[in-house]
Design an enzyme around this catalytic site. Structure first.
Site, short mmCIF file in Angstrom:
data_model
loop_
_atom_site.label_atom_id
_atom_site.label_comp_id
_atom_site.label_asym_id
_atom_site.label_seq_id
_atom_site.Cartn_x
_atom_site.Cartn_y
_atom_site.Cartn_z
N GLU A 35 0.88 -1.15 0.00
CA GLU A 35 0.00 0.00 0.00
C GLU A 35 0.93 1.21 0.00
O GLU A 35 1.83 1.29 0.84
CB GLU A 35 -0.82 -0.04 1.29
CG GLU A 35 -2.08 0.73 1.23
CD GLU A 35 -2.87 0.60 2.54
OE1 GLU A 35 -3.56 1.55 2.88
OE2 GLU A 35 -2.77 -0.45 3.20
N ARG A 266 4.54 -13.12 9.77
CA ARG A 266 5.29 -11.91 9.44
C ARG A 266 6.63 -11.91 10.16
O ARG A 266 6.82 -12.60 11.16
CB ARG A 266 4.49 -10.66 9.78
CG ARG A 266 4.19 -10.45 11.23
CD ARG A 266 3.53 -9.08 11.47
NE ARG A 266 2.45 -8.79 10.53
CZ ARG A 266 2.43 -7.73 9.72
NH1 ARG A 266 3.40 -6.85 9.74
NH2 ARG A 266 1.41 -7.52 8.93
N LYS A 276 4.28 0.66 10.97
CA LYS A 276 4.34 1.96 10.28
C LYS A 276 4.03 3.09 11.23
O LYS A 276 4.66 4.15 11.19
CB LYS A 276 3.30 2.00 9.14
CG LYS A 276 3.81 1.43 7.83
CD LYS A 276 2.72 1.47 6.77
CE LYS A 276 3.02 0.45 5.68
NZ LYS A 276 1.91 0.22 4.75
P1 ATP Z 1 -0.54 -1.68 6.80
O1 ATP Z 1 -0.88 -1.97 8.20
O2 ATP Z 1 -0.44 -0.24 6.49
O3 ATP Z 1 -1.31 -2.48 5.78
P2 ATP Z 1 1.63 -3.38 6.06
O4 ATP Z 1 2.92 -3.47 6.78
O5 ATP Z 1 0.76 -4.56 5.95
O6 ATP Z 1 0.95 -2.17 6.72
P3 ATP Z 1 1.52 -3.21 3.17
O7 ATP Z 1 2.02 -2.13 2.30
O8 ATP Z 1 0.08 -3.52 3.14
O9 ATP Z 1 1.96 -2.80 4.64
O10 ATP Z 1 2.38 -4.52 2.97
C1 ATP Z 1 2.72 -5.04 1.71
C2 ATP Z 1 3.04 -6.49 1.85
O11 ATP Z 1 4.11 -6.70 2.75
C3 ATP Z 1 1.86 -7.28 2.37
O12 ATP Z 1 1.71 -8.43 1.56
C4 ATP Z 1 2.24 -7.63 3.77
O13 ATP Z 1 1.68 -8.85 4.15
C5 ATP Z 1 3.77 -7.69 3.69
N1 ATP Z 1 4.35 -7.39 4.99
C6 ATP Z 1 4.17 -6.28 5.72
N2 ATP Z 1 4.83 -6.35 6.89
C7 ATP Z 1 5.46 -7.55 6.91
C8 ATP Z 1 6.31 -8.24 7.84
N3 ATP Z 1 6.63 -7.70 9.01
N4 ATP Z 1 6.77 -9.46 7.48
C9 ATP Z 1 6.45 -10.00 6.31
N5 ATP Z 1 5.66 -9.42 5.39
C10 ATP Z 1 5.16 -8.21 5.68
MG MG Z 2 -1.28 -4.29 4.68
#
Ligand code: ATP
Ligand code: MG
Length: 557
Positions: A35, A266, A276
């Site tokens: 995102e 994760r 974030k």
């Molecule tokens: P938000 O809470 O804003 O959605 P987010 O960390 O999930 O934050 P995204 O931009 O939606 O951010 O994440 C993009 C991709 O990265 C998603 O597929 C998410 O599952 C993966 N991702 C985010 N954080 C992690 C993490 N700590 N470990 C592994 N994958 C992650």
């Molecule tokens: Mg997300």
């Protein structure tokens, strides 16, 4: 810590192999769907390495897709930073760069189909009523009084929502599934809501926006994704993911074979925050100098810190994927980086805490050169010339007047080798009136020069690095400690109270003469001190700033 060979298989690979063997998909297609509402961090790197790595290993394709369906939070600045970060990690999406917001027309059209098929309806309860009637984990929800609206009535309301006739919160579109389902996500989830907001890509074209849970499966299906890999918190969403796509396929909106959602744990790292919201607080509160502060766990910062993309690949392989949440020790990440940096970094000398060494029996006007290998295991990298003269810089800690047992460096009467140079014998030190050591004196043995016949006759236990005081250059060096002083910041109190007040030290040091011309992002190993990189932001021509990426050995605990 040494890094073992990466595991060859994991549950995601097994599933993919089974799908390929069963002929369910001809070719795998994964995606990384950020995102654009923030900078990528180490957690995203795990997801990127996983998705692009699977595509590479199974002869498939990985898409980079901006999941930009939420109009309020997204910015172009993040889009560009994300593209650059994924490229920096070494991955290529070819022509497969997509924006979820470009699918708004299809998402809308599919919603109309669901309404016509009696699979979705417009609910006119207030947001508060919707929340209350959803029930709880132990109590079933209650059907909305609008649930039995005719498809015609819902369709008309939906079109009027789209036309902008209603204020926010007046109506929503909901799937018609089961208000008594034990899975709350199947209790008629909201698919569309009214938002009179401008979108960074579609402008004012829309005033209704799809919910993430509705949009994401459609994005996957439209792009022909086979394995939609996401983090564990989406596990309970999977039944809805499948419900939606099965129905849309039956309605002829999307084609089979449908994508499969697979969840993994994760990444959590000790001494690091990856949320974030918390990262924003660090930046906005001035606790770090910005998103690219080398102590931040963003990829922007990692690059500036000198971490190698290959170190991230190695780390992702090493930790693999799991179905259960765990915290990985930051030392594991550092060990992976060291392994890679060791391979790619030429060796150089820096004296971080300089003390003058005077070789009394070396002629004042004389000077010569010593040859130092650029990499001890890579003779093809050649050698460089280190100037040598009567006055040298050595590390202050390499001299001790009253050394403890087992100290083999300089103390009165002891002999050490000046690495790549001569064996010297310490004669004592000059001190000021407060007893602070101003200079160390020594004598050298002219027949002991490294690489000359007879040098091996000198047996010494200590071996120290040095720089010629006449030619050494000054440079700024920055050392980093962990940003947080506890493994799980915020576990006991506000995470900001767990900040390590000593996480940054910056000072002037001496480096080899040629290093004054080092270019941004060039990496070196400073012997005995660790891996360093030339800071791309604060260095100026002729005045490099060296960031320490990581120490040579594990030094944290
Ligand atoms: P938000 O809470 O804003 O959605 P987010 O960390 O999930 O934050 P995204 O931009 O939606 O951010 O994440 C993009 C991709 O990265 C998603 O597929 C998410 O599952 C993966 N991702 C985010 N954080 C992690 C993490 N700590 N470990 C592994 N994958 C992650
Ligand atoms: Mg997300």
């Amino acid at each position: 810590m040494t890094v073992s060979k990466p595991p060859v298989s994991n549950f995601i690979r097994s599933e993919i192999e089974a799908d390929l063997a069963a002929g369910r998909y001809a070719r795998i297609r994964t995606r990384f769907p950020p995102e654009p509402n923030g900078y990528l961090h180490f957690g995203h790197a795990k997801s990127i390495c996983l998705n692009f790595g699977l595509a590479r290993d199974y002869g498939g394709v990985c898409h980079l897709r901006f999941d930009d369906t939420n109009p309020e939070k997204e910015e172009q600045e993040y889009v560009e930073a994300i593209i650059e970060a994924v490229r920096w990690l070494g991955f290529d999406w070819g022509p497969h760069l997509y924006y979820a917001s470009n699918y708004f027309p299809q998402m809308y059209a599919f919603a109309e189909k669901l309404i016509e098929a009696g699979l979705a309806y417009i609910d006119s309860q207030s947001p508060e009523e919707i929340r209350i009637n959803r029930g709880t984990l132990t109590e079933p929800g209650k059907n909305s009084p609008y649930r039995e609206r005719t498809p015609q009535e819902s369709l008309e309301l939906f079109r009027r929502m789209r036309a902008g006739e209603f204020p926010e919160g007046a109506h929503v579109l909901r799937a018609k599934i089961d208000m008594a389902s034990p899975n709350l996500n199947l209790r008629d989830p909201v698919l569309y809501r009214i938002k009179h907001a401008r979108h960074h890509n579609t402008g004012d074209a829309w005033c209704i926006y799809p919910m993430y849970t509705y949009a994401h499966p459609i994005e996957d299906a439209l792009e022909g994704i086979t394995h939609s890999i996401c983090t564990l918190e989406f596990e309970d969403q999977r039944p809805f993911y499948d419900w939606l796509l099965e129905n849309l396929a039956d309605l002829g909106c999307v084609t089979r074979p449908l994508p499969r959602q697979i969840e993994f744990a994760r990444l959590n790292l000790s001494h690091v925050v990856l949320s974030k919201r918390k990262l924003i607080q660090l930046v906005e509160g001035g606790h770090v100098s910005g998103w690219d502060d080398p102590r931040m766990p963003t990829l922007l910062a990692a690059r500036r810190r000198g971490y190698a993309p290959e170190g991230f690949h190695r780390f992702a392989e090493m930790i693999g994927v799991a179905k259960a949440d765990a915290v990985i020790d930051y030392g594991v990440f550092e060990a992976c980086q060291r392994d890679v940096l060791n391979e790619i970094s030429p060796r150089r000398i820096a004296v971080l805490d300089p003390l003058r060494l005077i070789i009394d029996n070396y002629p004042e006007a004389a000077h010569e050169e010593c040859l130092a290998p650029n990499h001890p295991q890579k003779p093809d990298w050649g050698k460089r010339r280190l100037p040598f003269s009567r006055e040298l810089w050595i590390e202050r800690e390499d001299y001790q007047e009253n050394p403890p047992a087992g100290y083999f460096r300089l103390f009165p009467g002891n002999r050490v080798r000046l690495r790549y140079g001569y064996v010297i014998e310490c004669l004592g030190a000059e001190k000021d009136e407060k007893g602070r050591i101003l200079a160390v004196h020594a004598r050298y043995f002219p027949d002991s020069k490294s690489g000359t016949p007879g040098a091996d006759a000198y047996k010494v236990k200590g071996n120290i690095h040095w720089l010629c005081a006449r030619s050494a250059q000054r440079a700024t060096v920055r050392l980093f400690d962990r940003l947080f002083s506890v493994p799980n910041p915020g576990a006991e109190r506000d995470f900001l109270l767990d900040l390590n007040p000593q996480s940054l030290t910056s000072f002037s040091a001496f480096v080899e003469p040629e290093l004054a011309a080092a270019q941004a992002e060039q990496r070196f190993q400073f012997e005995r001190h660790g891996y360093f990189v030339v800071d791309a932001k604060d260095s100026t021509p002729g005045a490099p700033v060296f960031n320490r990426t990581v120490t040579l050995k594990e030094s944290w605990k």
